[in-house]
Scaffold this active site. Sequence first.
Site, PDB file in Angstrom:
ATOM      1  N   SER A  20      -8.439   4.531 -22.634  1.00 11.45           N
ATOM      2  CA  SER A  20      -9.893   4.465 -22.750  1.00 11.45           C
ATOM      3  C   SER A  20     -10.427   4.823 -24.139  1.00 11.45           C
ATOM      4  O   SER A  20     -11.361   4.181 -24.621  1.00 11.45           O
ATOM      5  CB  SER A  20     -10.544   5.345 -21.689  1.00 11.45           C
ATOM      6  OG  SER A  20     -10.338   4.750 -20.421  1.00 11.45           O
ATOM      7  N   LYS A  69     -14.126  10.794  -8.589  1.00 10.64           N
ATOM      8  CA  LYS A  69     -15.107   9.715  -8.431  1.00 10.64           C
ATOM      9  C   LYS A  69     -16.053   9.913  -7.241  1.00 10.64           C
ATOM     10  O   LYS A  69     -17.156   9.381  -7.240  1.00 10.64           O
ATOM     11  CB  LYS A  69     -14.402   8.361  -8.295  1.00 10.64           C
ATOM     12  CG  LYS A  69     -13.773   7.880  -9.601  1.00 10.64           C
ATOM     13  CD  LYS A  69     -13.202   6.479  -9.461  1.00 10.64           C
ATOM     14  CE  LYS A  69     -12.464   6.075 -10.733  1.00 10.64           C
ATOM     15  NZ  LYS A  69     -11.969   4.687 -10.674  1.00 10.64           N
TER      16      LYS A  69
HETATM   17  P1  NAP Z   1      -5.983   6.441  -5.346  1.00  8.86           P
HETATM   18  O1  NAP Z   1      -7.361   6.836  -4.996  1.00  8.86           O
HETATM   19  O2  NAP Z   1      -4.961   7.460  -5.564  1.00  8.86           O
HETATM   20  O3  NAP Z   1      -5.563   5.416  -4.176  1.00  8.86           O
HETATM   21  C1  NAP Z   1      -4.411   4.715  -4.131  1.00  8.86           C
HETATM   22  C2  NAP Z   1      -4.180   4.257  -2.694  1.00  8.86           C
HETATM   23  O4  NAP Z   1      -2.941   3.587  -2.706  1.00  8.86           O
HETATM   24  C3  NAP Z   1      -4.066   5.398  -1.712  1.00  8.86           C
HETATM   25  O5  NAP Z   1      -5.276   5.625  -1.088  1.00  8.86           O
HETATM   26  C4  NAP Z   1      -2.974   4.931  -0.764  1.00  8.86           C
HETATM   27  O6  NAP Z   1      -3.519   4.201   0.330  1.00  8.86           O
HETATM   28  C5  NAP Z   1      -2.156   3.977  -1.593  1.00  8.86           C
HETATM   29  N1  NAP Z   1      -0.934   4.595  -2.107  1.00  8.86           N
HETATM   30  C6  NAP Z   1      -0.806   5.712  -2.867  1.00  8.86           C
HETATM   31  N2  NAP Z   1       0.488   5.964  -3.149  1.00  8.86           N
HETATM   32  C7  NAP Z   1       1.204   4.988  -2.558  1.00  8.86           C
HETATM   33  C8  NAP Z   1       2.582   4.691  -2.467  1.00  8.86           C
HETATM   34  N3  NAP Z   1       3.510   5.451  -3.071  1.00  8.86           N
HETATM   35  N4  NAP Z   1       2.950   3.609  -1.760  1.00  8.86           N
HETATM   36  C9  NAP Z   1       2.045   2.828  -1.153  1.00  8.86           C
HETATM   37  N5  NAP Z   1       0.726   3.065  -1.191  1.00  8.86           N
HETATM   38  C10 NAP Z   1       0.306   4.123  -1.883  1.00  8.86           C
HETATM   39  O7  NAP Z   1      -5.970   5.573  -6.675  1.00  8.86           O
HETATM   40  P2  NAP Z   1      -7.089   4.561  -7.163  1.00  8.86           P
HETATM   41  O8  NAP Z   1      -8.063   5.260  -8.007  1.00  8.86           O
HETATM   42  O9  NAP Z   1      -7.594   3.797  -6.000  1.00  8.86           O
HETATM   43  O10 NAP Z   1      -6.229   3.620  -8.127  1.00  8.86           O
HETATM   44  C11 NAP Z   1      -5.223   2.782  -7.617  1.00  8.86           C
HETATM   45  C12 NAP Z   1      -4.575   1.999  -8.757  1.00  8.86           C
HETATM   46  O11 NAP Z   1      -5.532   1.159  -9.372  1.00  8.86           O
HETATM   47  C13 NAP Z   1      -4.011   2.875  -9.879  1.00  8.86           C
HETATM   48  O12 NAP Z   1      -2.802   2.337 -10.318  1.00  8.86           O
HETATM   49  C14 NAP Z   1      -5.049   2.775 -10.967  1.00  8.86           C
HETATM   50  O13 NAP Z   1      -4.502   2.939 -12.251  1.00  8.86           O
HETATM   51  C15 NAP Z   1      -5.552   1.362 -10.771  1.00  8.86           C
HETATM   52  N6  NAP Z   1      -6.928   1.157 -11.265  1.00  8.86           N
HETATM   53  C16 NAP Z   1      -7.127   0.230 -12.244  1.00  8.86           C
HETATM   54  C17 NAP Z   1      -8.404  -0.005 -12.701  1.00  8.86           C
HETATM   55  C18 NAP Z   1      -8.605  -1.043 -13.774  1.00  8.86           C
HETATM   56  O14 NAP Z   1      -9.643  -1.040 -14.412  1.00  8.86           O
HETATM   57  N7  NAP Z   1      -7.682  -1.939 -13.964  1.00  8.86           N
HETATM   58  C19 NAP Z   1      -9.490   0.693 -12.179  1.00  8.86           C
HETATM   59  C20 NAP Z   1      -9.268   1.638 -11.160  1.00  8.86           C
HETATM   60  C21 NAP Z   1      -7.968   1.856 -10.727  1.00  8.86           C
HETATM   61  P3  NAP Z   1      -2.946   4.414   1.842  1.00  8.86           P
HETATM   62  O15 NAP Z   1      -2.774   5.893   1.982  1.00  8.86           O
HETATM   63  O16 NAP Z   1      -4.017   3.857   2.693  1.00  8.86           O
HETATM   64  O17 NAP Z   1      -1.664   3.668   1.946  1.00  8.86           O
END
Ligand code: NAP
Length: 282
Positions: A20, A69
């Site tokens: 960022s 968030k």
């Molecule tokens: P988060 O709140 O930690 O959520 C990730 C979700 O993925 C969890 O709620 C869980 O859902 C599932 N999960 C977690 N660990 C897992 C595993 N080992 N195997 C399978 N499922 C798993 O994270 P987030 O903020 O949503 O972000 C998720 C991803 O998106 C990250 O990699 C982040 O870097 C990326 N992201 C990218 C952008 C961008 O601008 N490109 C923006 C935001 C986020 P369940 O418990 O329901 O399975």
Amino acid sequence: MSLNTSIYGLIGEKLGHSHSSYIHKLIFEKVGIKGIYNLFEVPKEKLKESVDTFKIIKCGGLNVTIPYKVEVMKELYEISEKARKIGAVNTLKFSREGISGFNTDYIGFGKMLSKFRVEIKNNICVVLGSGGAARAVLQYLKDNFAKDIYVVTRNPEKTSEIYGEFKVISYDELSNLKGDVIINCTPKGMYPKEGESPVDKEVVAKFSSAVDLIYNPVETLFLKYARESGVKAVNGLYMLVSQAAASEEIWNDISIDEIIVDEIFEVLEEKIKSEGHHHHHH
Ligand code: NAP
């Protein structure tokens, strides 16, 4: 740094290899904003205190990431209608009245789909994961008239309680499903665990487009499966740059040309690809 250089930044618990600062530095240069964008790691019990401090120093604007968030919302004076519907904010704007919250992940996700021509309307869409990013993605899919929206989760019972309006399924049930767009909103496959994918190749092959919100590596195993199966593959880098630009637009009441976003996207993609240990050989 002079008195009129504003301080911007990102707050989160662990900010290890965030891109960022680099993205916002490029935006400042290209748009002509006097600003500095720093990373601020804030421990859980200090969130309120930190936000209050940024208010005192008249912060130019803040982004918020994992795990704040949702939690940060209670410190805000107002929340945009979209962010309230999503249930999460990633952008804080400071004014005399107080702090306003927005969600530019939603905006960035939409710009990424338009850029790479991934159609949502009347299409069957599958979202992997049920965390913060999934919330913004699900709201976008709903607003843009997806035909069916599935949430795939490791814990369907618990996830159904929060996402009752969507079709909540397990990874087993997903293996029998055929659809149009599959979106990885889990961290599975992210550096340094590049050998992992949230689903098998056979699953990805049953879709027309695969979108991964992960941007490091630029080609996750999930996206490699897609490419090898003739499925359109899109990584999260354009979303990342777009959400940063959308935050700058909110903070500075400006409009940033898509050409600038495209330029930064290209520079960043090259940078990530060339960074030694993050590199992938094909
Ligand atoms: P988060 O709140 O930690 O959520 C990730 C979700 O993925 C969890 O709620 C869980 O859902 C599932 N999960 C977690 N660990 C897992 C595993 N080992 N195997 C399978 N499922 C798993 O994270 P987030 O903020 O949503 O972000 C998720 C991803 O998106 C990250 O990699 C982040 O870097 C990326 N992201 C990218 C952008 C961008 O601008 N490109 C923006 C935001 C986020 P369940 O418990 O329901 O399975």
